[in-house]
Design a protein around this motif. Structure first.
Motif, mmCIF file in Angstrom:
data_model
loop_
_atom_site.group_PDB
_atom_site.id
_atom_site.type_symbol
_atom_site.label_atom_id
_atom_site.label_comp_id
_atom_site.label_asym_id
_atom_site.label_seq_id
_atom_site.Cartn_x
_atom_site.Cartn_y
_atom_site.Cartn_z
ATOM 1 N N GLY A 283 0.810 -1.206 0.000
ATOM 2 C CA GLY A 283 0.000 0.000 0.000
ATOM 3 C C GLY A 283 0.845 1.258 0.000
ATOM 4 N N LEU A 284 1.952 1.222 0.716
ATOM 5 C CA LEU A 284 2.816 2.398 0.798
ATOM 6 C C LEU A 284 3.674 2.570 -0.446
ATOM 7 N N ILE A 285 4.137 1.468 -1.048
ATOM 8 C CA ILE A 285 5.069 1.568 -2.175
ATOM 9 C C ILE A 285 4.343 1.677 -3.514
ATOM 10 N N VAL A 286 3.360 0.805 -3.727
ATOM 11 C CA VAL A 286 2.696 0.753 -5.024
ATOM 12 C C VAL A 286 1.367 1.497 -5.007
ATOM 13 N N GLY A 287 0.496 1.074 -4.096
ATOM 14 C CA GLY A 287 -0.829 1.682 -4.025
ATOM 15 C C GLY A 287 -1.766 0.782 -3.255
ATOM 16 N N TRP A 288 -2.710 1.387 -2.548
ATOM 17 C CA TRP A 288 -3.601 0.603 -1.692
ATOM 18 C C TRP A 288 -4.551 -0.265 -2.505
ATOM 19 N N SER A 289 -4.862 0.144 -3.719
ATOM 20 C CA SER A 289 -5.757 -0.671 -4.547
ATOM 21 C C SER A 289 -5.116 -2.011 -4.889
ATOM 22 N N ALA B 68 -3.590 -8.285 -9.945
ATOM 23 C CA ALA B 68 -2.572 -7.343 -9.484
ATOM 24 C C ALA B 68 -1.900 -6.638 -10.658
ATOM 25 N N PHE B 69 -1.673 -7.410 -11.734
ATOM 26 C CA PHE B 69 -1.058 -6.805 -12.925
ATOM 27 C C PHE B 69 -1.982 -5.762 -13.546
ATOM 28 N N LEU B 70 -3.270 -6.092 -13.658
ATOM 29 C CA LEU B 70 -4.221 -5.151 -14.247
ATOM 30 C C LEU B 70 -4.398 -3.908 -13.372
ATOM 31 N N MET B 71 -4.421 -4.117 -12.049
ATOM 32 C CA MET B 71 -4.551 -2.969 -11.159
ATOM 33 C C MET B 71 -3.302 -2.085 -11.236
ATOM 34 N N GLY B 72 -2.134 -2.705 -11.356
ATOM 35 C CA GLY B 72 -0.905 -1.932 -11.539
ATOM 36 C C GLY B 72 -0.929 -1.163 -12.851
ATOM 37 N N ALA B 73 -1.460 -1.812 -13.906
ATOM 38 C CA ALA B 73 -1.570 -1.121 -15.197
ATOM 39 C C ALA B 73 -2.512 0.072 -15.105
ATOM 40 N N ALA B 74 -3.597 -0.091 -14.319
ATOM 41 C CA ALA B 74 -4.534 1.021 -14.146
ATOM 42 C C ALA B 74 -3.858 2.186 -13.429
ATOM 43 N N LEU B 75 -3.055 1.865 -12.409
ATOM 44 C CA LEU B 75 -2.326 2.924 -11.707
ATOM 45 C C LEU B 75 -1.302 3.586 -12.612
ATOM 46 N N LEU B 76 -0.656 2.787 -13.473
ATOM 47 C CA LEU B 76 0.313 3.329 -14.420
ATOM 48 C C LEU B 76 -0.388 4.263 -15.415
#
Length: 532
Positions: free
Chosen positions: A158-164, A265-273
């Protein structure tokens, strides 16, 4: 489950510090594994992007690679320590459980103790205690480590990448992982219990068939016995197949879960990106961490699949635990007679130094009376120093009363080993006891105190075995010595020497012996005749 929980608490409390160290290392292994894959994923992605951007020469590869090496080596060392400490703690806990059980059996009455002579009861207890090693190794520690690791990873992600991303990984793993394990537990409780039960029947059946093979051959029932064992084996195999199918199916669903969580997790990371919240390298960390967290989930399958076996074992062991002696340590009344018996003819009192013969027809209760005095059967008709035998703590009572039963128990080992069960004694004391029971000369001709005996005292005759057990009682030098047919199977000369020797060896002890013959011996100053 209530019994399993109580056993789990008992095992953990046996050595809490060792359990805590093992749990800490188990969490360390999982956290370092997640950190290793997360850092590796970030490092690979970051170096690739730097190369594509043409700035690879300026990218710092040394610190991330050092971190990867540190986590890899640290994880291997932590895994070794975790295996070492958790297994050591479990073995200590099981040893403590065996001591608790033995203390409980020590306060059991003679009827309960007689049931333990059969191989069925003994193998059942041994198998149950062995089954409980999985309570700590495959349930408590892995489950606790998995939950704590997910909490820590959730906070760091949550702190490094994102809480989502953290919510997606933790939520899917904890919810769907728990559902898969619960389904596995429901499907495996019955077959695990059945496999254990049939396995026990099969082992006992094979032992019985080998032991009684001559009688089975003569009775022409060996074939039917073999057919019955094959049926039991078939039932055990079928239960094992059901167990294996359920475990493999849970493995399939867990593989789908791991793939689904990693993709989410990959898709959520892509959304944050895409939203510009994180860079490309950080966006893939969740994918690798999700894959690493599978290590926390997969080991739980075996523990849950053995839940039926462990629950049954815990229930049976828990039923034995209340026998533990909690009696207050009392030492009797100073002015009370050493022994008081309430008999049909009135109350009788006996003092130190007396020798009493119990006579009467077979089945009248002579042996039962000795067992009541020794505290092996409940009674309100016996008082030892003014207290009932049940009022004493076991250690205190055994210091006052010792008994030679009709069936004496010897162990495989040396003569010295058998006599040392009563305590630590010098060789001179041991030889004096053997001389008293007219056994010293026979042992001198062999290897003396180092004479090897087989299981149950094999290597000695029946009379010699009883005299060796009697010598063990003499070494305790208790205040009351109870002898159940001490001269059974002895010739008249040897019987006379043994009785005279016991009386001379313990001049201050109250000796009470049941006698079918020889009750009129000059040693016995009192006689109690029991009638039906």
């Amino acid at each position: 489950m209530r019994h399993l929980l109580s056993i789990a608490i008992l095992l953990v409390n046996a050595d809490r510090w060792a359990m805590a160290r093992g749990a800490l290392l188990a969490v360390t292994v999982l956290v370092m594994g997640a950190a290793l894959l997360g850092l590796s994923g970030w490092f690979i992605t970051a170096t690739g992007l730097a190369g594509l951007a043409g700035i690879g020469i300026a990218f710092d590869v040394f610190r991330p690679s050092a971190g990867v090496r540190f986590l890899a080596l640290g994880r291997a060392a932590a895994r070794y320590g975790e295996r070492l400490l958790t297994h050591d703690a479990t073995l200590r806990a099981l040893a403590a459980l065996r001591v608790v059980l033995l203390r409980g059996f020590a306060r059991s009455d003679a009827r309960e103790l007689s049931k333990l002579r059969g191989e069925g009861a003994l193998t059942r207890i041994v198998s149950d205690v062995d089954a409980l090693d999985g309570v700590v190794l495959r349930l408590i520690l892995p489950l606790g480590a998995a939950i704590l690791t997910h909490v820590l990873v959730f906070a760091v992600l949550g702190l490094i990448v994102g809480w989502s991303v953290a919510v997606v990984i933790a939520g899917l793993y904890l919810s769907f992982g728990l559902a898969i394990l619960l389904r596995l537990g429901r499907r495996t409780v019955a077959p695990a219990s059945e496999a254990e039960t049939q396995g026990q029947h099969l082992r006992r059946g094979v032992i019985d068939m080998i032991r009684d093979r001559e009688a089975l051959i003569v009775a022409a029932v060996l074939k039917s016995k073999e057919d019955r064992l094959r049926q039991i084996d078939g039932a055990a195999r079928e239960a094992a197949r059901q167990l294996d199918r359920a475990e493999r199916m849970s493995g399939f669903w867990m593989s789908l879960l791991i793939a689904g969580v990693a993709m989410s997790a990959f898709l959520m990371g892509a959304a944050l990106l895409d939203a510009g919240s994180v860079g490309p390298a950080k966006a893939v960390i969740g994918l690798f961490v999700a894959l690493a967290l599978a290590e926390a989930l997969l080991p739980l399958r075996r523990g849950v699949s053995e839940l039926g076996r462990m629950s049954g074992a815990a229930a049976r062991i828990s039923n034995l635990l209340p026998r533990i002696d909690q009696t207050e340590n009392r030492y009797g009344q100073v002015d009370a007679p050493l022994l008081s018996l309430r008999l049909p003819g009135g109350e009788r009192e006996f003092r130190a130094g007396e020798t009493v013969a119990l006579t009467g027809p077979s089945g009248v209760g002579k042996s039962m009376l000795l067992m009541q005095i020794a505290g092996l059967l409940p009674t309100s008709e016996v008082m030892v120093k003014g207290l009932r035998p049940d009022d004493y703590a076991d250690d205190t009572l055994r210091g006052i009363v010792s008994m030679l039963p009709q069936r004496s128990s010897l162990i495989a080992g040396t003569v010295r080993d058998n006599l040392s069960l009563s305590g630590d004694f010098t060789d001179a004391e041991v030889w004096n006891a053997l001389q008293t029971v007219v056994l010293a000369d026979a042992l001198i001709k062999r290897d003396g105190l180092d004479t090897k005996l087989g299981e149950g005292g094999a290597g000695l005759s029946g009379g010699q075995s009883r005299r060796l057990a009697l010598a063990r009682n003499l070494l305790k030098r208790s205040e009351i010595l109870l002898l159940d047919e001490p001269t059974e199977g002895l010739d008249a000369e040897t019987a006379d020497a043994v009785i005279q020797g016991v009386r001379a060896a313990l001049p201050d002890a109250l000796i009470m012996a049941t006698m079918h013959s020889g009750a009129n011996h000059s040693v016995f100053k009192k006689t109690i005749e029991l009638s039906a």
